[in-house]
Each structure stands twice: as C-alpha cells, then as structure tokens.
Scaffold this active site. Structure first.
Site, PDB file in Angstrom:
ATOM      1  N   ARG A 147     -10.007 -10.597 -12.599  1.00  0.00           N
ATOM      2  CA  ARG A 147      -8.790  -9.983 -13.135  1.00  0.00           C
ATOM      3  C   ARG A 147      -7.806 -11.083 -13.493  1.00  0.00           C
ATOM      4  O   ARG A 147      -7.959 -12.216 -13.049  1.00  0.00           O
ATOM      5  CB  ARG A 147      -8.171  -9.007 -12.123  1.00  0.00           C
ATOM      6  N   ARG A 148      -6.800 -10.769 -14.311  1.00  0.00           N
ATOM      7  CA  ARG A 148      -5.700 -11.679 -14.635  1.00  0.00           C
ATOM      8  C   ARG A 148      -6.195 -13.015 -15.185  1.00  0.00           C
ATOM      9  O   ARG A 148      -5.797 -14.085 -14.717  1.00  0.00           O
ATOM     10  CB  ARG A 148      -4.865 -11.950 -13.391  1.00  0.00           C
TER      11      ARG A 148
ATOM     12  N   TYR B 166       1.663   5.153  -2.456  1.00  0.00           N
ATOM     13  CA  TYR B 166       1.894   6.561  -2.102  1.00  0.00           C
ATOM     14  C   TYR B 166       3.316   6.984  -2.415  1.00  0.00           C
ATOM     15  O   TYR B 166       3.580   8.175  -2.629  1.00  0.00           O
ATOM     16  CB  TYR B 166       1.518   6.836  -0.650  1.00  0.00           C
TER      17      TYR B 166
ATOM     18  N   HIS C 130      -9.295   0.291 -11.547  1.00  0.00           N
ATOM     19  CA  HIS C 130      -8.893   1.249 -10.496  1.00  0.00           C
ATOM     20  C   HIS C 130      -7.426   1.637 -10.630  1.00  0.00           C
ATOM     21  O   HIS C 130      -7.076   2.805 -10.637  1.00  0.00           O
ATOM     22  CB  HIS C 130      -9.167   0.628  -9.118  1.00  0.00           C
ATOM     23  N   PHE C 131      -6.559   0.633 -10.770  1.00  0.00           N
ATOM     24  CA  PHE C 131      -5.157   1.048 -10.706  1.00  0.00           C
ATOM     25  C   PHE C 131      -4.624   1.604 -12.019  1.00  0.00           C
ATOM     26  O   PHE C 131      -3.580   2.257 -12.012  1.00  0.00           O
ATOM     27  CB  PHE C 131      -4.259  -0.014 -10.053  1.00  0.00           C
ATOM     28  N   HIS C 132      -5.362   1.409 -13.101  1.00  0.00           N
ATOM     29  CA  HIS C 132      -4.931   2.129 -14.303  1.00  0.00           C
ATOM     30  C   HIS C 132      -5.363   3.600 -14.265  1.00  0.00           C
ATOM     31  O   HIS C 132      -4.778   4.428 -14.961  1.00  0.00           O
ATOM     32  CB  HIS C 132      -5.418   1.420 -15.573  1.00  0.00           C
TER      33      HIS C 132
ATOM     34  N   HIS D 295       0.811  -1.213   0.000  1.00  0.00           N
ATOM     35  CA  HIS D 295       0.000   0.000   0.000  1.00  0.00           C
ATOM     36  C   HIS D 295       0.849   1.270   0.000  1.00  0.00           C
ATOM     37  O   HIS D 295       0.681   2.120  -0.868  1.00  0.00           O
ATOM     38  CB  HIS D 295      -1.093   0.037   1.070  1.00  0.00           C
TER      39      HIS D 295
HETATM   40 FE1  HAS Z   1      -5.866   1.960  -4.605  1.00  0.00          FE
HETATM   41  C1  HAS Z   1      -6.071  -1.494  -4.902  1.00  0.00           C
HETATM   42  C2  HAS Z   1      -8.014   1.884  -1.950  1.00  0.00           C
HETATM   43  C3  HAS Z   1      -5.445   5.361  -4.135  1.00  0.00           C
HETATM   44  C4  HAS Z   1      -3.057   1.878  -6.597  1.00  0.00           C
HETATM   45  N1  HAS Z   1      -4.795   0.490  -5.570  1.00  0.00           N
HETATM   46  C5  HAS Z   1      -5.071  -0.862  -5.607  1.00  0.00           C
HETATM   47  C6  HAS Z   1      -4.130  -1.530  -6.471  1.00  0.00           C
HETATM   48  C7  HAS Z   1      -3.250  -0.575  -6.918  1.00  0.00           C
HETATM   49  C8  HAS Z   1      -3.686   0.685  -6.345  1.00  0.00           C
HETATM   50  C9  HAS Z   1      -2.042  -0.793  -7.812  1.00  0.00           C
HETATM   51  O1  HAS Z   1      -9.235  -0.197  -0.059  1.00  0.00           O
HETATM   52  C10 HAS Z   1      -4.151  -3.017  -6.843  1.00  0.00           C
HETATM   53  C11 HAS Z   1      -3.232  -3.842  -6.039  1.00  0.00           C
HETATM   54  C12 HAS Z   1      -3.262  -5.284  -6.506  1.00  0.00           C
HETATM   55  O2  HAS Z   1      -2.625  -5.573  -7.524  1.00  0.00           O
HETATM   56  O3  HAS Z   1      -3.956  -6.081  -5.883  1.00  0.00           O
HETATM   57  N2  HAS Z   1      -6.652   3.368  -3.325  1.00  0.00           N
HETATM   58  C13 HAS Z   1      -7.509   3.129  -2.316  1.00  0.00           C
HETATM   59  C14 HAS Z   1      -7.840   4.388  -1.647  1.00  0.00           C
HETATM   60  C15 HAS Z   1      -7.119   5.368  -2.279  1.00  0.00           C
HETATM   61  C16 HAS Z   1      -6.356   4.710  -3.312  1.00  0.00           C
HETATM   62  C17 HAS Z   1      -8.766   4.565  -0.487  1.00  0.00           C
HETATM   63  N3  HAS Z   1      -4.534   3.345  -5.251  1.00  0.00           N
HETATM   64  C18 HAS Z   1      -4.523   4.677  -4.936  1.00  0.00           C
HETATM   65  C19 HAS Z   1      -3.391   5.318  -5.546  1.00  0.00           C
HETATM   66  C20 HAS Z   1      -2.711   4.331  -6.230  1.00  0.00           C
HETATM   67  C21 HAS Z   1      -3.441   3.103  -6.033  1.00  0.00           C
HETATM   68  C22 HAS Z   1      -3.047   6.776  -5.405  1.00  0.00           C
HETATM   69  C23 HAS Z   1      -1.475   4.391  -7.044  1.00  0.00           C
HETATM   70  C24 HAS Z   1      -0.786   5.455  -7.298  1.00  0.00           C
HETATM   71  N4  HAS Z   1      -6.875   0.492  -3.630  1.00  0.00           N
HETATM   72  C25 HAS Z   1      -7.677   0.670  -2.541  1.00  0.00           C
HETATM   73  C26 HAS Z   1      -8.133  -0.640  -2.065  1.00  0.00           C
HETATM   74  C27 HAS Z   1      -7.573  -1.607  -2.895  1.00  0.00           C
HETATM   75  C28 HAS Z   1      -6.788  -0.870  -3.870  1.00  0.00           C
HETATM   76  C29 HAS Z   1      -9.013  -0.938  -0.921  1.00  0.00           C
HETATM   77  C30 HAS Z   1      -7.722  -3.133  -2.789  1.00  0.00           C
HETATM   78  C31 HAS Z   1      -8.802  -3.616  -3.630  1.00  0.00           C
HETATM   79  C32 HAS Z   1      -8.833  -5.140  -3.680  1.00  0.00           C
HETATM   80  O4  HAS Z   1      -9.816  -5.710  -3.186  1.00  0.00           O
HETATM   81  O5  HAS Z   1      -7.898  -5.769  -4.198  1.00  0.00           O
HETATM   82  C33 HAS Z   1      -7.071   6.847  -1.883  1.00  0.00           C
HETATM   83  O6  HAS Z   1      -5.766   7.266  -1.656  1.00  0.00           O
HETATM   84  C34 HAS Z   1      -7.702   7.748  -2.909  1.00  0.00           C
HETATM   85  C35 HAS Z   1      -7.764   9.204  -2.442  1.00  0.00           C
HETATM   86  C36 HAS Z   1      -8.068  10.137  -3.575  1.00  0.00           C
HETATM   87  C37 HAS Z   1      -9.005  11.081  -3.604  1.00  0.00           C
HETATM   88  C38 HAS Z   1      -9.167  11.950  -4.829  1.00  0.00           C
HETATM   89  C39 HAS Z   1      -8.716  13.384  -4.613  1.00  0.00           C
HETATM   90  C40 HAS Z   1      -8.664  14.112  -5.925  1.00  0.00           C
HETATM   91  C41 HAS Z   1      -7.642  14.895  -6.331  1.00  0.00           C
HETATM   92  C42 HAS Z   1      -7.683  15.544  -7.694  1.00  0.00           C
HETATM   93  C43 HAS Z   1      -8.358  16.882  -7.685  1.00  0.00           C
HETATM   94  C44 HAS Z   1      -8.521  17.399  -9.088  1.00  0.00           C
HETATM   95  C45 HAS Z   1      -8.022  18.538  -9.530  1.00  0.00           C
HETATM   96  C46 HAS Z   1      -8.212  18.918 -10.954  1.00  0.00           C
HETATM   97  C47 HAS Z   1      -7.224  19.417  -8.672  1.00  0.00           C
HETATM   98  C48 HAS Z   1      -9.929  11.324  -2.446  1.00  0.00           C
HETATM   99  C49 HAS Z   1      -6.467  15.159  -5.471  1.00  0.00           C
HETATM  100  C50 HAS Z   1      -8.758  20.306 -11.085  1.00  0.00           C
HETATM  101  C51 HAS Z   1      -8.656  20.767 -12.475  1.00  0.00           C
HETATM  102  C52 HAS Z   1      -9.272  21.812 -12.988  1.00  0.00           C
HETATM  103  C53 HAS Z   1      -9.098  22.173 -14.383  1.00  0.00           C
HETATM  104  C54 HAS Z   1     -10.170  22.650 -12.187  1.00  0.00           C
HETATM  105 CU    CU Z   2      -3.944   0.041  -0.804  1.00  0.00          CU
END
Ligand code: HAS
Ligand code: CU
Length: 538
Positions: A428-429, A218, A365-367, A214
């Site tokens: 998946r996979r 980050y 999700h992860f893409h 995890h």
């Molecule tokens: Fe995830 C599975 C939960 C974020 C990567 N995640 C994965 C896997 C990967 C991955 C690779 O709870 C698969 C692993 C595997 O192979 O089995 N993930 C989360 C949560 C977040 C999250 C709660 N993940 C990421 C990030 C990753 C990543 C970042 C890579 C870089 N994830 C999970 C969970 C699994 C999971 C479970 C397991 C699922 C399972 O069953 O296998 C949080 O960090 C997300 C927080 C993000 C936000 C969004 C904030 C928005 C922002 C953008 C603002 C936009 C702007 C644009 C500023 C709350 C900051 C404005 C533009 C204008 C023009 C106005």
């Molecule tokens: Cu995680």
C-alpha cells in the site's frame, strides 16, 4: 436552511466541502498509481495528496458529518439542543483546527499520511490543528450529553429515543478513543515537533494511536447504524424488527470497540504475543453486534416488503423502494459491508494478517468499510436530510437515483482490484508500483489500471452527489419540509432497561480499556527506550 438547523447545516457544509476536495485528490492518486503521466506530478506531490486525501476524508468529512447529524437527531428526537452557543464555539474550534492542518499539508509541511506515524514528522500546526478538531468534537459530545440530561429530567421512566441512544454510544466511544489520541499527540508528538524533546518512541506512539484508531472506525460506523436502524425501516415503509436488540448493539460497540487495537499491530515488536491474542479475541467479539445488525435490518426490510404485499420467499426484496435515492444508497452501503466485514474477519486472524498487512488489500478493505459502508450511508443520509432541512425537493432526482449505483460500480472495480493486487504482494502507499520492471510487479500493473477505471467512475459519482447537493440546497422553490420521522419498532418500547444504563456500560468499557492497554503500555515504558529523531523525506 431553516434557522432551527443552521448549526447542523454549517457542519454538513464543511463535511461535504472536505469530501469534494478529497475526491479530486483520490482520482489523481489512482491515475498516478496506474502509471498515467500527470502534469507537474512528483513523488512529493503523490504523498502530499495521499495525506490530504486521508485526512480530509477520514478525519474531517466524517467528524463534521457526524457532528451535524448528531445535532439534527438530538433536536428532532429530543425536541431540544442544550448549549447551542457552546456548539457554535465547538464548530469554529474544529474548523480552525482542520483549516490549519489542511493548510500545512497543502504547503507540503505535513506529509505524514493520515496515520501520522512517527518518526515521520510534521509541522507543529498539523498536530495542533488535529487537536483542535478533536477539542471541537468534544464540545459537540458535551452538547449532546447536556441535551440528553435536560430531556431526561422531564422524562423519567422513559427510554431515550433510539436515534439519540445510538448517537450517545458514538459520543462515549469517541471520548474513550480520543483519550489515547490525546496521550499520543499532546504527550508525545506536539513537544517533539516543537523541538522540546529530541526523540520519540515509535512503538509507544503507535500503540496510543491504535488505542484511538480502531474505535475511530466505529465512531464512523455507529452513526451509519443509527441511520440504518432508525430511518431506513421508516423510509422502506416497514418497522424496526427489535428495539432492544438495537440498543444492545450500540452498547456492545461501547464495550468492545477499544480493547482491540493490537490487530493493527500484529507485526509490531515489543508487544507480547499473549496480548495480541487477547485483542484478537475481543476483535472477534466485536463482529457479533454487526452480525446481529445484519439480521435485524434484513428482518426489518422483510417486514416492509411484506407490509407492501409480498407473499413469497424473496419477492419482498423487489417491493422495496429502490427508486428512492436514500434507500438505494443506504442499502447498497449495507450490502457492501457484508464483503468488507468478511475482509475484516480475515485481517483479524494473525496468520492471514501476515499475508495482507501493509498491502493494497488494506486500502481495498477500508474503501469498502469507511469508503462505502459509511460514506455511502452518509450520502444517502444527505438525500434524506436535504429536503427536511431546506424545504426544497431533491433535484435532479434522476441523478440522485443513479449516483449510488455509480459508487458501487466504481468501488467494486477499485476495491476488488486492490484486494487481489494486495494478495499478489503490492504494497500500500507506493508511488512507483513497477519496481524497476520486476517480474512480480508486471502481474499487478494491469490491476492498477482497473483500479484507476474504478476511480474515474467513483469521481463521476462523487461529482453527481455534489451537483445534487448544490442544486437541491440552493435552487428550487421552497415548500413545506417533510417531517423527520423515525422507525417504530414492531413491539412497543418498554421503559429504560439494562441497555439504557449508559453510565454503567461506560464504566465497564473504561475498565476493559485499562485491562487491555494498562499492562502492555507499562511493559513498553519500563523497557530501556531508544527514541528516534524526526524525518521528513517528502
Ligand atoms: Fe477494519 C484495518 C478488522 C470493520 C476501517 N479497517 C482497517 C483500516 C481501516 C478500517 C481504515 O483485524 C486501515 C487502517 C490503516 O490505515 O492501517 N475491520 C476489522 C474487523 C471489522 C472491521 C474485524 N474496518 C471496519 C469498519 C471500518 C474499518 C467498520 C470503518 C468504518 N480492519 C481490521 C483489521 C485491520 C483493519 C485487523 C488491520 C489490518 C492491517 O494489517 O493493517 C468488523 O467490524 C467487521 C464486522 C462486519 C460484519 C458484516 C456485517 C454485515 C452487515 C450488513 C448486512 C447487510 C444488509 C443488506 C442488511 C460482520 C451489518 C440487506 C439488503 C437487502 C436488500 C436484503
Ligand atoms: Cu481495527
């Protein structure tokens, strides 16, 4: 490449080479899943490709890119890099390790996917190679810390420049994360693959893996945030909305990125429900710094648009420099994170996780997260870095302008269809998604074709990126390189405050890791364990 930045250039070159190779494999896999016949293709090759794609993209491309970016940021914002020789040693150690791992994968001796869950067993050179990659990155972390210390001796009473504050957070997260990986790989996988022990305990190994896995996500995200906070507002012509909030965000990542790993193990036996709940709470805590980031970065962009003359509620968006490839790549990467992050919150909820775990939803999700939010930010960062590192302009500019939009379009098709197919139950996979003509499978097969179309567009976008990199880096007349300028905050930066006490926060984070993993691991290890011998089905 100027001599000053040869070290960073070498890292970026390895990163982009790994990306290029992995992009080709990604296309093949998506075509294969959609049922398109590929010459000489087989189940064995499919899983080999999935392994190589995952390892090269998620482990090699990211790590080398982050190392290169870290060196540039340290040198430019601290005016120094302490221990450059050590840094080169780190580079070679990581390169030899990655090369060894890639070699055994491509020979077909390490088809264990990028999560290398036992009892799938790889050739020892895979685990040893991965260990060397990590050792090389530890040296990188030590060089950044030494550079910071050297700067600190001359600048007492000043807050460290924000780009380095963020990169140091990435280093600390990385050290905390890789402690778990070392326990798994050195303590379990290497002796087992060498035949020194006959069996391995999959649940214990997976628990160590997600202690690492995890915060690994980050470790990828924080450098992207560094670019969002410190470069984007500058390029947009604005100011960073708040410097202390940015520092707080990086510290919260140090605190909460590790004690959350059980959200990948909700369905694993042997871990008590109460501990899964505890990790769920901390997972929701780690949404907070990203929500703060969404607010601060949008506010910074609004400041930019208003400085550019916007007066209405939303017309500032149109005033932003959308024709700058760095700007569009990074902003599209951020916008994608609003969807990817929302999906993350769904994954983290126990009941909803049961619907999506191990389905195509997860690759969707992860893409979005690592495959777009991080990778497209890094492509944008490359567009910002190239002219500054080489003194040559970005060319062909029209291609660089188009490329991020191609990525977004391809990813919308690829990831969107994977999310929906996952909800329908597509695992998946999976090599053969037809399940011998099962009724349920017939409903997701059209979606795999949409994903394949997305993959073709993604491949074209990746190819465009590579053309821009090669043409800009090696051809064209050298001129004066643009300066490395970082965003100034709206209010002047005060001296070091509470969020600058990185030593203290590291200590608190280590205590949180011990609390989150100490008892569950002791509990697992105290039970009577039945190990598994290694299997290599492919
Ligand atoms: Fe995830 C599975 C939960 C974020 C990567 N995640 C994965 C896997 C990967 C991955 C690779 O709870 C698969 C692993 C595997 O192979 O089995 N993930 C989360 C949560 C977040 C999250 C709660 N993940 C990421 C990030 C990753 C990543 C970042 C890579 C870089 N994830 C999970 C969970 C699994 C999971 C479970 C397991 C699922 C399972 O069953 O296998 C949080 O960090 C997300 C927080 C993000 C936000 C969004 C904030 C928005 C922002 C953008 C603002 C936009 C702007 C644009 C500023 C709350 C900051 C404005 C533009 C204008 C023009 C106005
Ligand atoms: Cu995680």
């Amino acid at each position: 490449m100027s001599g000053r930045h040869r070290l960073a250039g070498a890292h970026l070159a390895v990163a982009i080479t790994a990306f290029a190779l992995a992009a080709c494999l990604g296309l093949l896999q998506a075509l294969s899943i959609a049922g398109i016949e590929l010459p000489e293709w087989s189940e064995d090759l499919f899983y080999l490709s999935v392994t190589a794609h995952g390892v090269l993209m998620a482990l090699v491309f990211t790590t080398f890119f982050i190392m290169g970016l870290g060196y540039v940021l340290a040198r430019e914002s601290l005016g120094r890099l302490a221990g450059e020789r050590a840094a080169w040693v780190g580079f070679w150690v990581a390169l030899v390790g990655s090369g060894a791992a890639a070699w055994v994968i491509l020979r077909g001796d390490a088809t264990v996917l990028y999560t290398f869950y036992p009892p799938l067993q790889a050739h020892p050179a895979f685990y040893i190679g991965a260990t060397l990659l990590v050792v090389g990155s530890w040296i990188w972390g030590a060089v950044l810390l030494a550079s910071y210390r050297s700067w600190r001796r001359e600048h007492r009473g000043e807050a460290v420049p924000l780009p380095v504050h963020g990169m140091l957070a990435a280093v600390i997260v990385w050290y905390l994360a890789t402690a778990g990986l070392a326990a798994e790989v050195v303590g379990m996988l290497i002796p087992w693959s060498l035949g020194l022990v006959a069996t391995i305990d999959p649940v214990v190994a997976r628990t160590y893996f997600w202690w690492f896995g995890h915060p690994l996500t980050y470790f990828w995200l924080i450098p992207a945030y560094v670019v969002w906070y410190t470069v984007l507002p500058q390029v947009a012509g604005g100011r960073l909305f708040s410097d202390p909030l940015a520092r707080m965000v990086f510290v919260l990542f140090i605190l909460f990125s590790t004690p959350v790993g059980f959200h990948h193990q909700f369905t694993d036996p042997g871990i008590e429900a109460g501990w899964k709940l505890a990790h769920t709470f901390s997972t929701y805590a780690i949404l907070y710094p990203s929500l703060v980031t969404a607010f601060t970065i949008v506010a910074s962009l609004e400041v930019a648009g208003r400085l550019g003359g916007a007066r209405g509620l939303f017309d500032w968006i149109g005033r932003l420099p959308w024709r700058d490839p760095f700007f569009s790549a990074v902003t599209l990467a951020m916008l994608t994170f609003t969807v990817g992050g929302f999906g993350g919150a769904i994954n983290a909820a126990y009941a909803m996780n049961a619907m999506v775990h191990n389905t195509a939803w997860i690759q969707g999700h992860f893409h979005l997260t690592v495959g777009t939010t991080v990778a497209l930010s890094f492509m944008g960062a490359t567009y910002w870095l190239l002219p500054r590192l080489t003194g040559r302009p970005l060319r062909p500019l029209a291609l660089a302008r188009l490329q991020p939009w191609g990525w977004i379009l391809g990813m919308a098709l690829f990831s969107g269809s994977n999310h929906v197919a996952g909800l329908m139950g597509l695992p998946r996979r999976i090599y053969d998604v037809s399940y011998f003509g099962a009724e349920q499978a017939s409903r997701w097969i059209p979606l795999t074709k949409v994903a394949a179309l997305g993959a073709v567009i993604l491949f074209a976008s990746a190819f465009a990126f590579l053309v821009v990199v090669v043409v800009s880096a090696w051809t064209g007349r050298r001129g004066e390189a643009p300066a490395f300028e970082f965003a100034r905050p709206l209010a002047p930066v005060a001296g070091p405050g509470i969020w600058d006490r990185l030593g203290l926060w590291t200590l608190v984070a280590a205590v949180l890791v011990a609390l989150a993993y100490g008892y569950p691991l002791l509990h697992l290890l105290a039970q009577e364990r039945f190990g598994s011998p290694g299997v290599s089905p492919f």
